[in-house]
Design a protein around this motif. Structure first.
Motif, short mmCIF file in Angstrom:
data_model
loop_
_atom_site.label_atom_id
_atom_site.label_comp_id
_atom_site.label_asym_id
_atom_site.label_seq_id
_atom_site.Cartn_x
_atom_site.Cartn_y
_atom_site.Cartn_z
N ALA A 127 0.95 -0.86 0.53
CA ALA A 127 0.04 0.16 -0.41
C ALA A 127 0.48 1.49 0.09
O ALA A 127 1.79 1.98 1.21
CB ALA A 127 -0.73 -0.07 1.34
N LYS B 111 -1.60 -1.05 -4.61
CA LYS B 111 -2.55 -0.33 -4.61
C LYS B 111 -2.11 0.86 -4.70
O LYS B 111 -1.81 1.18 -2.96
CB LYS B 111 -3.35 -1.06 -3.47
N GLU C 147 -6.96 -0.44 6.19
CA GLU C 147 -7.62 -1.27 5.74
C GLU C 147 -7.77 -2.51 4.88
O GLU C 147 -8.30 -3.84 5.24
CB GLU C 147 -9.29 -0.51 5.25
N TRP C 148 -7.36 -2.02 3.92
CA TRP C 148 -7.16 -2.80 2.89
C TRP C 148 -5.45 -3.87 3.19
O TRP C 148 -5.81 -4.21 2.75
CB TRP C 148 -6.58 -2.09 1.36
N ARG D 139 -6.99 -6.58 5.30
CA ARG D 139 -7.46 -7.66 4.26
C ARG D 139 -7.15 -9.68 4.06
O ARG D 139 -5.77 -8.78 3.99
CB ARG D 139 -8.24 -7.18 2.85
N MET E 147 -6.28 -9.63 -1.70
CA MET E 147 -6.04 -8.89 -2.42
C MET E 147 -7.02 -8.33 -3.64
O MET E 147 -5.80 -8.89 -4.83
CB MET E 147 -4.47 -8.94 -1.81
#
Length: 142
Positions: free
Chosen positions: A93, A122, A132-133, A136, A141
């Motif tokens: 990220a 991302k 938050e991503w 997961r 993903m």
């Protein structure tokens, strides 16, 4: 498969424009303040060393909110690191502050994209959304 968190093997150096902390999930948080030649060289050595013994999926977060511009040298070094086969284990990220930095990151991702390999990256402008991503399950993903 071992769940032991591997050592960080990062030491701050005078004038280097980034810092690294181990995440609770075993990944790394890298915070950049600038991308001068010394910082890029230090980061490159650190990143490639960590790729050499990459043995499991890892969640990393690059905080580039303080960086206003990404030099071509940074793009080329990121391409090199992302082309390493071990980078397939990394979920990355990237949090940026503005569109100029976002465009630079998109250039990196576009130039390094390879079907079935490479870092899953991302972009975010919110630290909360990035975290938050990353939380997961790695299998989901997308």
């Amino acid at each position: 498969m071992s769940t032991q968190i591997k050592p960080l093997n990062w030491e701050p150096a005078p004038g280097i424009g980034y810092s690294v902390k181990r995440r609770d999930d075993g990944g790394m948080n890298l915070t950049f303040t600038h991308l001068d030649t010394a910082t890029l060289a230090h980061w490159r050595e650190f990143a490639l060393e960590h790729l050499m013994d990459s043995d499991r999926q890892t969640r990393n977060l690059y905080d580039l909110r303080q960086v206003k511009d990404i030099p071509e040298a940074a793009i080329n070094m990121a391409i090199e690191a992302n082309s390493d086969p071990a980078s397939r284990n990394i979920r990355l990220a990237v949090v940026v502050a503005n569109e100029a930095v976002r465009s630079g990151i998109l250039e990196i991702a576009g130039r390094t994209a390879a079907p079935g390999g490479g870092t899953f990256l991302k972009l975010f402008t919110s630290m909360e959304a990035a975290e938050e991503w990353l939380q997961r399950p790695l299998e989901s993903m997308t």
